[in-house]
Design an enzyme around this catalytic site. Structure first.
Site, PDB file in Angstrom:
ATOM      1  N   GLY A  18      -4.480  -4.256  -3.874  1.00 19.38           N
ATOM      2  CA  GLY A  18      -5.495  -3.242  -4.147  1.00 19.38           C
ATOM      3  C   GLY A  18      -4.740  -1.979  -4.508  1.00 19.38           C
ATOM      4  O   GLY A  18      -4.164  -1.338  -3.639  1.00 19.38           O
ATOM      5  N   HIS A  19      -4.689  -1.677  -5.792  1.00 17.83           N
ATOM      6  CA  HIS A  19      -3.898  -0.535  -6.270  1.00 17.83           C
ATOM      7  C   HIS A  19      -4.845   0.582  -6.700  1.00 17.83           C
ATOM      8  O   HIS A  19      -5.715   0.366  -7.546  1.00 17.83           O
ATOM      9  CB  HIS A  19      -2.998  -0.962  -7.435  1.00 17.83           C
ATOM     10  CG  HIS A  19      -1.943  -1.947  -7.019  1.00 17.83           C
ATOM     11  ND1 HIS A  19      -0.981  -2.423  -7.869  1.00 17.83           N
ATOM     12  CD2 HIS A  19      -1.695  -2.526  -5.819  1.00 17.83           C
ATOM     13  CE1 HIS A  19      -0.194  -3.261  -7.212  1.00 17.83           C
ATOM     14  NE2 HIS A  19      -0.619  -3.343  -5.966  1.00 17.83           N
ATOM     15  N   THR A  20      -4.671   1.750  -6.114  1.00 21.72           N
ATOM     16  CA  THR A  20      -5.589   2.848  -6.393  1.00 21.72           C
ATOM     17  C   THR A  20      -5.000   3.784  -7.446  1.00 21.72           C
ATOM     18  O   THR A  20      -3.852   4.209  -7.338  1.00 21.72           O
ATOM     19  CB  THR A  20      -5.849   3.663  -5.105  1.00 21.72           C
ATOM     20  OG1 THR A  20      -6.154   2.747  -4.063  1.00 21.72           O
ATOM     21  CG2 THR A  20      -6.979   4.653  -5.282  1.00 21.72           C
ATOM     22  N   LYS A  31       1.827   2.341  -5.026  1.00 19.77           N
ATOM     23  CA  LYS A  31       2.455   1.874  -6.265  1.00 19.77           C
ATOM     24  C   LYS A  31       1.542   2.140  -7.465  1.00 19.77           C
ATOM     25  O   LYS A  31       2.003   2.495  -8.539  1.00 19.77           O
ATOM     26  CB  LYS A  31       2.730   0.358  -6.172  1.00 19.77           C
ATOM     27  CG  LYS A  31       3.648  -0.009  -5.017  1.00 19.77           C
ATOM     28  CD  LYS A  31       3.767  -1.513  -4.836  1.00 19.77           C
ATOM     29  CE  LYS A  31       2.511  -2.201  -4.359  1.00 19.77           C
ATOM     30  NZ  LYS A  31       2.085  -1.875  -2.997  1.00 19.77           N
ATOM     31  N   GLN A  82       2.071  -5.894  -3.353  1.00 21.14           N
ATOM     32  CA  GLN A  82       2.508  -5.994  -1.964  1.00 21.14           C
ATOM     33  C   GLN A  82       3.793  -5.161  -1.769  1.00 21.14           C
ATOM     34  O   GLN A  82       3.988  -4.200  -2.492  1.00 21.14           O
ATOM     35  CB  GLN A  82       2.730  -7.472  -1.535  1.00 21.14           C
ATOM     36  CG  GLN A  82       1.453  -8.291  -1.431  1.00 21.14           C
ATOM     37  CD  GLN A  82       0.896  -8.740  -2.765  1.00 21.14           C
ATOM     38  OE1 GLN A  82       1.585  -9.368  -3.547  1.00 21.14           O
ATOM     39  NE2 GLN A  82      -0.347  -8.440  -3.037  1.00 21.14           N
ATOM     40  N   THR A 125      -7.479  -1.118   0.799  1.00 23.54           N
ATOM     41  CA  THR A 125      -8.125  -0.972  -0.499  1.00 23.54           C
ATOM     42  C   THR A 125      -8.873  -2.256  -0.869  1.00 23.54           C
ATOM     43  O   THR A 125      -9.896  -2.227  -1.535  1.00 23.54           O
ATOM     44  CB  THR A 125      -7.053  -0.673  -1.574  1.00 23.54           C
ATOM     45  OG1 THR A 125      -6.270   0.421  -1.119  1.00 23.54           O
ATOM     46  CG2 THR A 125      -7.649  -0.346  -2.914  1.00 23.54           C
ATOM     47  N   ASP A 171       0.805  -1.228   0.000  1.00 23.94           N
ATOM     48  CA  ASP A 171       0.000   0.000   0.000  1.00 23.94           C
ATOM     49  C   ASP A 171       0.835   1.273   0.000  1.00 23.94           C
ATOM     50  O   ASP A 171       0.434   2.302   0.568  1.00 23.94           O
ATOM     51  CB  ASP A 171      -0.974   0.016   1.196  1.00 23.94           C
ATOM     52  CG  ASP A 171      -1.872  -1.201   1.192  1.00 23.94           C
ATOM     53  OD1 ASP A 171      -2.224  -1.671   0.096  1.00 23.94           O
ATOM     54  OD2 ASP A 171      -2.209  -1.690   2.286  1.00 23.94           O
TER      55      ASP A 171
HETATM   56  P1  GDP Z   1      -0.838   0.481  -3.551  1.00 27.46           P
HETATM   57  O1  GDP Z   1      -1.439  -0.807  -3.128  1.00 27.46           O
HETATM   58  O2  GDP Z   1       0.630   0.538  -3.288  1.00 27.46           O
HETATM   59  O3  GDP Z   1      -1.160   0.859  -4.968  1.00 27.46           O
HETATM   60  O4  GDP Z   1      -1.498   1.596  -2.606  1.00 27.46           O
HETATM   61  P2  GDP Z   1      -3.065   1.719  -2.200  1.00 27.46           P
HETATM   62  O5  GDP Z   1      -3.821   2.148  -3.369  1.00 27.46           O
HETATM   63  O6  GDP Z   1      -3.509   0.487  -1.492  1.00 27.46           O
HETATM   64  O7  GDP Z   1      -2.990   2.844  -1.092  1.00 27.46           O
HETATM   65  C1  GDP Z   1      -2.500   4.107  -1.350  1.00 27.46           C
HETATM   66  C2  GDP Z   1      -3.610   5.143  -1.036  1.00 27.46           C
HETATM   67  O8  GDP Z   1      -3.033   6.430  -0.893  1.00 27.46           O
HETATM   68  C3  GDP Z   1      -4.610   5.290  -2.147  1.00 27.46           C
HETATM   69  O9  GDP Z   1      -5.860   5.583  -1.586  1.00 27.46           O
HETATM   70  C4  GDP Z   1      -4.103   6.494  -2.941  1.00 27.46           C
HETATM   71  O10 GDP Z   1      -5.121   7.181  -3.659  1.00 27.46           O
HETATM   72  C5  GDP Z   1      -3.557   7.335  -1.839  1.00 27.46           C
HETATM   73  N1  GDP Z   1      -2.401   8.204  -2.185  1.00 27.46           N
HETATM   74  C6  GDP Z   1      -1.428   8.001  -3.102  1.00 27.46           C
HETATM   75  N2  GDP Z   1      -0.469   8.947  -2.997  1.00 27.46           N
HETATM   76  C7  GDP Z   1      -0.847   9.775  -1.994  1.00 27.46           C
HETATM   77  C8  GDP Z   1      -0.266  10.911  -1.378  1.00 27.46           C
HETATM   78  O11 GDP Z   1       0.820  11.367  -1.723  1.00 27.46           O
HETATM   79  N3  GDP Z   1      -0.968  11.498  -0.365  1.00 27.46           N
HETATM   80  C9  GDP Z   1      -2.164  11.012   0.068  1.00 27.46           C
HETATM   81  N4  GDP Z   1      -2.765  11.647   1.067  1.00 27.46           N
HETATM   82  N5  GDP Z   1      -2.730   9.915  -0.469  1.00 27.46           N
HETATM   83  C10 GDP Z   1      -2.077   9.300  -1.478  1.00 27.46           C
HETATM   84  P1  IMO Z   2      -0.842  -4.094  -2.311  1.00 27.68           P
HETATM   85  O1  IMO Z   2      -0.395  -4.620  -3.649  1.00 27.68           O
HETATM   86  C1  IMO Z   2      -0.926  -4.582   2.030  1.00 27.68           C
HETATM   87  C2  IMO Z   2      -0.883  -8.708   3.555  1.00 27.68           C
HETATM   88  C3  IMO Z   2      -2.139  -9.201   4.248  1.00 27.68           C
HETATM   89  C4  IMO Z   2      -1.533 -10.201   5.215  1.00 27.68           C
HETATM   90  C5  IMO Z   2      -0.390 -10.810   4.415  1.00 27.68           C
HETATM   91  C6  IMO Z   2      -0.734 -12.125   3.754  1.00 27.68           C
HETATM   92  O2  IMO Z   2      -2.146  -3.398  -2.361  1.00 27.68           O
HETATM   93  O3  IMO Z   2       0.241  -3.304  -1.672  1.00 27.68           O
HETATM   94  P2  IMO Z   2      -2.256 -12.785   1.665  1.00 27.68           P
HETATM   95  O4  IMO Z   2      -3.703 -12.537   1.398  1.00 27.68           O
HETATM   96  O5  IMO Z   2      -1.349 -12.201   0.639  1.00 27.68           O
HETATM   97  O6  IMO Z   2      -1.943 -14.226   1.941  1.00 27.68           O
HETATM   98  O7  IMO Z   2      -1.968 -12.017   3.055  1.00 27.68           O
HETATM   99  O8  IMO Z   2      -0.058  -9.847   3.424  1.00 27.68           O
HETATM  100  N1  IMO Z   2      -1.100  -8.167   2.190  1.00 27.68           N
HETATM  101  C7  IMO Z   2      -1.071  -6.864   1.880  1.00 27.68           C
HETATM  102  N2  IMO Z   2      -0.916  -5.781   2.671  1.00 27.68           N
HETATM  103  N3  IMO Z   2      -1.011  -4.442   0.693  1.00 27.68           N
HETATM  104  C8  IMO Z   2      -1.140  -5.520  -0.106  1.00 27.68           C
HETATM  105  O9  IMO Z   2      -1.120  -5.430  -1.461  1.00 27.68           O
HETATM  106  C9  IMO Z   2      -1.210  -6.806   0.482  1.00 27.68           C
HETATM  107  N4  IMO Z   2      -1.353  -8.050  -0.001  1.00 27.68           N
HETATM  108  C10 IMO Z   2      -1.273  -8.874   1.052  1.00 27.68           C
HETATM  109  O10 IMO Z   2      -2.808  -8.169   4.910  1.00 27.68           O
HETATM  110  O11 IMO Z   2      -0.962  -9.522   6.307  1.00 27.68           O
HETATM  111 MG    MG Z   3      -2.900  -1.559  -1.838  1.00 32.87          MG
END
Ligand code: GDP
Ligand code: IMO
Ligand code: MG
Length: 429
Positions: free
Chosen positions: A40-42, A16, A228, A303, A13
């Site tokens: 979960g990539h936003t 990315k 991840q 996400t 999270d």
């Molecule tokens: P990922 O899994 O690495 O793609 O990240 P996620 O999407 O799970 O979580 C990142 C969250 O932070 C999302 O809701 C994005 O829209 C938000 N986000 C990304 N960059 C920034 C930032 O610089 N500031 C803030 N406040 N939110 C951000």
């Molecule tokens: P993104 O790509 C954050 C965590 C789970 C759990 C552990 C194992 O959005 O960054 P799994 O379902 O993979 O067997 O769970 O890994 N986990 C993540 N945490 N971001 C993720 O993906 C994750 N994918 C798995 O919460 O602790």
């Molecule tokens: Mg994520």
């Protein structure tokens, strides 16, 4: 010709998805190569927010080819839902998405098994998976005997294969899942479900490995989208509280089928603080008002699962380790805006384990749990940075914070993010 990789340096999270979406237009192909619907990539595009689980974050640009490579595990129901969701919003993901026939399928028994196993306590706590069948599917992949690949969905052998696997799974899972759940494993029903999946996805399933090699030969640019984060890497992360794939930079080649020499640039992504979802040691976790404040300002809720994320200060010991492991050439430092609201900020520069100072991440979870962070305190900048667009426009104290992190992990700053929108990004590379 070569490939750029976007790799999470923490526990996932790190934003990315935002970075991949921004870099995608400078590339020809975006490749997801490990993990599955646990990701979960936003991506935020104007007023639209897209939450992607399997589909690569280059999907919003129709001229970019997107690939789900062999190392990904696919839950077809969720993938189809994701595609339908995108279609309902005017995007045509099917026209520029290729799915590897080698990718493994998360089958209904994997979901049942993940849910059942998730209650199991390991090293004092449960892993707290995303319940997306990831571990059980990768387990069957490595075990080989009961594995299902995307190619099997479109094979005439499908009914026999399902029958064979279900016969074995009924015995293997009998002590783990209820008799009602076991009854759900009906070969005819599941074969019919697989046939529907094949009908919906069949046009996209095929080779992706030769395709990527041909792209490289033709001088095309690849963007590899890690899922991840490096601390969740099965071999190099905080085992057993990890995911089941190589989520650090070392996984790019095995998951995608692209050779190491094609990799030109590794961009490590980290938040300006730390978060973690699920179980496992987290030395800089803040179980207090400060942690809650980071969660609320950063909207730190999963996400994929909506779970509140555990929050804490930036851990430079952990990120120095993962930056070296993943070979980060540049750091993309995200969520800087969230730290605008603190008088002072802390960065963990070492751990103390039973009174001994170390700057290395230990291997055993019980030692990690005993790590007391040694903090360096830096002044907060107490100033909104969400409209900063140039490095020079950051408050001096914010520059000092970013520079100190870069120095501690020995990686130069490459990208800075001050909000979720595309415009809220400062590229230094
Ligand atoms: P990922 O899994 O690495 O793609 O990240 P996620 O999407 O799970 O979580 C990142 C969250 O932070 C999302 O809701 C994005 O829209 C938000 N986000 C990304 N960059 C920034 C930032 O610089 N500031 C803030 N406040 N939110 C951000
Ligand atoms: P993104 O790509 C954050 C965590 C789970 C759990 C552990 C194992 O959005 O960054 P799994 O379902 O993979 O067997 O769970 O890994 N986990 C993540 N945490 N971001 C993720 O993906 C994750 N994918 C798995 O919460 O602790
Ligand atoms: Mg994520």
């Amino acid at each position: 010709m070569p490939a750029t990789c976007v790799i999470g340096l923490q526990w996932g999270d790190e934003a990315k998805g935002k970075l991949v979406d921004l870099l995608a237009p400078k590339h020809d192909v975006v490749v997801r190569y490990q993990g599955g619907a646990n990701a979960g990539h936003t991506v935020v595009s104007g007023k639209e927010v897209y939450k992607l689980h399997h589909v690569p974050s280059g999907i919003l640009a129709p001229q970019i080819q997107n690939v789900i490579a062999p190392g990904v595990v696919i839950e077809p129901n969720m993938l189809i839902q994701e595609l339908t969701g995108l279609e309902a919003r005017g995007i045509s993901p099917r026209s520029n998405l290729k799915i590897s026939e080698r990718a493994h399928v998360v089958m209904p028994w994997h979901l049942l098994e993940d849910r059942a196993m998730n209650k199991t306590v390991v090293n004092g706590e449960s892993i707290g998976t995303t319940n997306r069948g990831i571990g059980p599917c990768y387990r069957d992949k490595v075990g080989r005997t009961y594995a299902m690949r995307m190619a099997d969905l479109v094979s005439p052998e499908l009914p026999n294969r399902i029958e064979e696997i279900i016969r074995a799974k009924r015995t293997l899972l009998a002590s783990l899942i209820s008799s009602e759940e076991l009854a759900e494993l009906d070969p005819e029903k599941i074969t019919a479900v697989c046939q529907r999946w094949a009908q919906s996805l069949g046009g996209m399933i095929g080779d992706t490995t030769y395709f990527l090699h041909d792209q490289l030969d033709a001088g095309k640019k690849l963007l590899m989208e890690g899922a991840q984060g490096s601390l969740l890497d099965i071999d190099h992360g905080t085992f057993p509280f990890v995911t089941s794939s190589n989520a650090s930079g070392v996984g790019v080649c095995s998951g995608s089928g692209v050779p190491p020499r094609a990799i030109k640039r590794m961009i490590g992504v980290a938040k300006a603080y730390s978060t973690r979802v699920g179980g496992g040691p987290f030395p800089t976790e803040l179980l207090d008002e400060t942690g809650n404040k980071i969660r609320e300002i950063g909207r730190e809720y999963g996400t994929t699962t909506g779970r509140p994320r555990r929050c804490g200060w930036f851990d430079a010991v952990a990120v120095r380790y993962t930056a070296r492991l993943s070979g980060a050439d540049y750091l993309s430092l995200m969520m800087l805006d969230v730290l605008s609201h603190f008088e002072e900020l802390k960065v963990c520069v070492a751990y103390e384990i039973d009174g001994e100072r170390t700057d290395r991440l230990p291997c055993q979870p019980e030692l990690m749990r005993r790590c007391k962070p040694v903090y360096e305190t830096l002044p907060g900048w107490n100033q909104d940075v969400t409209s900063v667009r140039k490095l020079e426009d950051f408050p001096l104290k914010a520059r000092q914070y970013m520079d100190r992190i870069s120095e501690l992990i020995s990686v130069p700053l490459g990208v800075l993010s001050v909000g979720p929108d595309r415009e809220q990004t400062i590229f230094l590379i």
